[in-house]
Motif scaffolding. Structure first.
Motif, PDB file in Angstrom:
ATOM      1  N   MET A  93       3.560  14.156   4.093  1.00  0.00           N
ATOM      2  CA  MET A  93       2.951  12.892   4.491  1.00  0.00           C
ATOM      3  C   MET A  93       1.905  12.536   3.440  1.00  0.00           C
ATOM      4  SD  MET A  93       2.404  13.388   8.607  1.00  0.00           S
ATOM      5  CE  MET A  93       2.448  11.614   8.959  1.00  0.00           C
ATOM      6  N   GLY A  94       1.727  11.257   3.210  1.00  0.00           N
ATOM      7  CA  GLY A  94       0.771  10.880   2.191  1.00  0.00           C
ATOM      8  C   GLY A  94       0.321   9.441   2.290  1.00  0.00           C
ATOM      9  N   TRP A  95      -0.567   9.101   1.389  1.00  0.00           N
ATOM     10  CA  TRP A  95      -1.117   7.753   1.287  1.00  0.00           C
ATOM     11  C   TRP A  95      -0.909   7.215  -0.110  1.00  0.00           C
ATOM     12  CZ3 TRP A  95      -2.939   5.034   5.394  1.00  0.00           C
ATOM     13  CH2 TRP A  95      -3.254   5.759   6.546  1.00  0.00           C
ATOM     14  N   TYR A  96      -0.410   5.998  -0.187  1.00  0.00           N
ATOM     15  CA  TYR A  96      -0.294   5.256  -1.423  1.00  0.00           C
ATOM     16  C   TYR A  96      -1.184   4.028  -1.329  1.00  0.00           C
ATOM     17  CZ  TYR A  96       3.874   7.950  -2.781  1.00  0.00           C
ATOM     18  OH  TYR A  96       4.751   8.946  -3.141  1.00  0.00           O
ATOM     19  N   ARG A  97      -1.477   3.438  -2.464  1.00  0.00           N
ATOM     20  CA  ARG A  97      -2.227   2.192  -2.460  1.00  0.00           C
ATOM     21  C   ARG A  97      -1.706   1.269  -3.545  1.00  0.00           C
ATOM     22  NH1 ARG A  97      -8.164   4.356  -4.590  1.00  0.00           N
ATOM     23  NH2 ARG A  97      -7.582   4.696  -6.799  1.00  0.00           N
TER      24      ARG A  97
ATOM     25  N   ALA B 158      -1.423  13.422  -0.864  1.00  0.00           N
ATOM     26  CA  ALA B 158      -0.300  13.870  -0.060  1.00  0.00           C
ATOM     27  C   ALA B 158      -0.578  15.260   0.481  1.00  0.00           C
ATOM     28  CB  ALA B 158       0.990  13.870  -0.877  1.00  0.00           C
ATOM     29  N   VAL B 159       0.038  15.573   1.604  1.00  0.00           N
ATOM     30  CA  VAL B 159      -0.109  16.883   2.217  1.00  0.00           C
ATOM     31  C   VAL B 159       1.249  17.322   2.749  1.00  0.00           C
ATOM     32  CG1 VAL B 159      -0.865  15.821   4.394  1.00  0.00           C
ATOM     33  CG2 VAL B 159      -1.327  18.250   3.954  1.00  0.00           C
ATOM     34  N   THR B 160       1.621  18.568   2.476  1.00  0.00           N
ATOM     35  CA  THR B 160       2.893  19.104   2.935  1.00  0.00           C
ATOM     36  C   THR B 160       2.760  19.634   4.354  1.00  0.00           C
ATOM     37  OG1 THR B 160       2.530  21.370   2.176  1.00  0.00           O
ATOM     38  CG2 THR B 160       3.382  19.790   0.564  1.00  0.00           C
ATOM     39  N   SER B 161       3.896  19.999   4.946  1.00  0.00           N
ATOM     40  CA  SER B 161       3.881  20.557   6.288  1.00  0.00           C
ATOM     41  C   SER B 161       3.134  21.883   6.339  1.00  0.00           C
ATOM     42  CB  SER B 161       5.310  20.740   6.811  1.00  0.00           C
ATOM     43  OG  SER B 161       6.058  21.597   5.960  1.00  0.00           O
TER      44      SER B 161
END
Length: 118
Positions: free
Chosen positions: A34-38, A50-53
């Motif tokens: 899951m992550g964040w883009y801009r 971003a961060v993995t499970s």
């Protein structure tokens, strides 16, 4: 089948803080990264964090030391704590999730506006 809903955007002064949240709902077997883009006007969309499970994280060089990404697997949410915000952080922030049900698919949220201005 899956919807990502972001919240927490808004207007903040330079040096201030905001916390973005994203919740995934729908047909979910397992959420991987899951992550964040801009994306700022006139610029390409870029990965912010971003961060993995398993909890591994990575950040864009421009936000290291200021932003922290985290997730709550029980709630299918990912958060982005943004501290010491700068005007160049102004952008629409999009949540992204790699989610498996029958197959692995990429999902995007609708975006939330973050504006850093005095």
């Amino acid at each position: 089948q899956v919807q990502l809903v972001e919240s927490g955007g808004g207007l903040v002064q330079p040096g201030g803080s905001l916390r973005l949240s994203c919740a995934a709902s729908g047909k979910i077997f397992r959420i991987y990264t899951m992550g964040w883009y801009r994306q700022a006007p006139g610029k390409q969309r870029e990965l912010v964090a971003a961060v993995t499970s398993g909890g591994s994280t990575n950040y864009a060089d421009s936000v290291k030391g200021r932003f922290t990404i985290s997730r709550d697997n029980a709630k299918n949410t990912v958060n982005l704590q943004m501290n010491n915000l700068k005007p160049e952080d102004t952008a629409v922030y999009y949540c992204q999730a790699n989610i498996q049900y029958d197959v692995l698919r990429v999902y995007w949220g609708q975006g939330t506006q973050v504006t850093v201005s005095s």
